[in-house]
Scaffold this motif. Structure first.
Motif, PDB file in Angstrom:
ATOM      1  N   ARG A 105       0.848  -1.196   0.000  1.00  0.00           N
ATOM      2  CA  ARG A 105       0.000   0.000   0.000  1.00  0.00           C
ATOM      3  C   ARG A 105       0.877   1.236   0.000  1.00  0.00           C
ATOM      4  O   ARG A 105       2.107   1.147   0.058  1.00  0.00           O
ATOM      5  CB  ARG A 105      -0.955  -0.003   1.186  1.00  0.00           C
ATOM      6  N   ARG A 106       0.239   2.396  -0.073  1.00  0.00           N
ATOM      7  CA  ARG A 106       0.978   3.650  -0.137  1.00  0.00           C
ATOM      8  C   ARG A 106       1.062   4.293   1.245  1.00  0.00           C
ATOM      9  O   ARG A 106       0.165   4.132   2.071  1.00  0.00           O
ATOM     10  CB  ARG A 106       0.334   4.609  -1.136  1.00  0.00           C
ATOM     11  N   ALA A 107       2.129   5.030   1.479  1.00  0.00           N
ATOM     12  CA  ALA A 107       2.374   5.648   2.781  1.00  0.00           C
ATOM     13  C   ALA A 107       1.470   6.848   3.000  1.00  0.00           C
ATOM     14  O   ALA A 107       1.274   7.666   2.093  1.00  0.00           O
ATOM     15  CB  ALA A 107       3.839   6.081   2.875  1.00  0.00           C
ATOM     16  N   SER A 108       0.923   6.934   4.206  1.00  0.00           N
ATOM     17  CA  SER A 108       0.200   8.140   4.592  1.00  0.00           C
ATOM     18  C   SER A 108       1.211   9.251   4.876  1.00  0.00           C
ATOM     19  O   SER A 108       2.424   9.015   4.908  1.00  0.00           O
ATOM     20  CB  SER A 108      -0.642   7.868   5.841  1.00  0.00           C
ATOM     21  N   THR A 109       0.701  10.447   5.114  1.00  0.00           N
ATOM     22  CA  THR A 109       1.601  11.566   5.409  1.00  0.00           C
ATOM     23  C   THR A 109       2.435  11.292   6.648  1.00  0.00           C
ATOM     24  O   THR A 109       3.656  11.514   6.653  1.00  0.00           O
ATOM     25  CB  THR A 109       0.796  12.861   5.589  1.00  0.00           C
ATOM     26  N   ALA A 110       1.801  10.805   7.716  1.00  0.00           N
ATOM     27  CA  ALA A 110       2.519  10.540   8.971  1.00  0.00           C
ATOM     28  C   ALA A 110       3.520   9.403   8.801  1.00  0.00           C
ATOM     29  O   ALA A 110       4.654   9.482   9.292  1.00  0.00           O
ATOM     30  CB  ALA A 110       1.522  10.207  10.080  1.00  0.00           C
ATOM     31  N   GLU A 111       3.129   8.344   8.100  1.00  0.00           N
ATOM     32  CA  GLU A 111       4.034   7.218   7.884  1.00  0.00           C
ATOM     33  C   GLU A 111       5.228   7.622   7.028  1.00  0.00           C
ATOM     34  O   GLU A 111       6.365   7.234   7.308  1.00  0.00           O
ATOM     35  CB  GLU A 111       3.264   6.068   7.230  1.00  0.00           C
TER      36      GLU A 111
END
Length: 247
Positions: free
Chosen positions: A193-199
């Motif tokens: 999956r794609r990274a969130s802003t925080a991740e």
């Protein structure tokens, strides 16, 4: 011939494309430590000339490794080797222990360790009544000084017999074993999956960067669930490897 070119052999009679032969050999040199992180590759044109290749062929070989995250092009510097990707066999082992064995200098930053009501998915995995208290752990794991994985785990309260400092210094499975838990097997799934802003911020990636997502429920020798993990790995630096056997 340059020192790097002398380490690369090409079989012009092989059906394997020339660029791919060069890329595979460079990847072997990186993995074996002959080209350590930070090494600069020679000029693309000169290296192509030494190997008797065209510049587009050499450029394609280098771009192949740039796309795999093993090389990076820097303006004014040239092409450099970045940290080699961590390749991990899919086994019931701790990432901390695997990095130690690979001499990748693991370091752990414990982001949080607290008692919380178990989310429904966690309670089901650990076979606990809904809302039961569990210990939630969140850690950032580094390899060679670079963030590699964001680890989120839930452990039954009675099995959490370690401190934050111990968790920062040792792997979770090592601590569970030291407290008398005999790990036996695990159910595991791996997705992407794609990274969130925080991740992305924690893992030094851009928002939306590809991540490998691993979920695991580990069991002791009596078949009791002892840990539920939800881990994220940087796809540019990490891969899982599986050995398949014919039946």
């Amino acid at each position: 011939m340059s020192s790097l070119a002398s380490l690369i052999s090409i079989d012009r009679s092989s059906p394997v494309p020339l660029y791919f032969q060069v890329a595979v050999r460079l990847e072997e040199l990186i993995a074996g430590g002959e080209l350590p992180a930070g090494s600069r590759l020679e000029n693309e044109i000169a290296l192509a000339g030494d190997l008797g290749l065209s510049r587009p062929t050499m450029r394609q070989a280098i771009q192949h490794l740039v796309d795999k995250g093993l090389l990076v092009r820097k303006r004014g510097v040239g092409t450099q080797v970045v940290h080699s990707r961590v390749r991990r066999q899919v086994e019931l082992t701790s990432l901390h222990d695997d990095l130690l064995r690979a001499d990748r200098h693991p370091r752990t930053e414990v982001l949080s360790m607290e008692r919380v009501p178990a989310p429904d998915e966690v309670a089901a995995a650990l076979r606990l009544p809904p809302g039961s208290e569990v210990v939630a752990l969140e850690r950032l794991r580094y390899a060679d000084g670079e963030p590699l994985a964001l680890l989120r785990n839930h452990v039954p309260v009675e099995l959490c017999r370690f401190t934050v400092d111990e968790l920062a210094d040792r792997g979770l499975y090592e601590l569970l074993r030291a407290a008398g838990t005999r790990l036996s097997l695990a159910d595991q799934s791996i997705t992407a999956r794609r990274a969130s802003t925080a991740e992305a911020r924690l893992l030094s990636e851009v928002r939306g960067a590809p991540l490998l997502a691993m979920r695991r429920t580990a069991y002791d020798s009596d078949g009791r669930p002892v840990e539920y993990g939800d881990h994220l790995y940087r796809a540019s630096l990490y891969s899982f490897e599986i050995t398949l056997m014919a039946r």
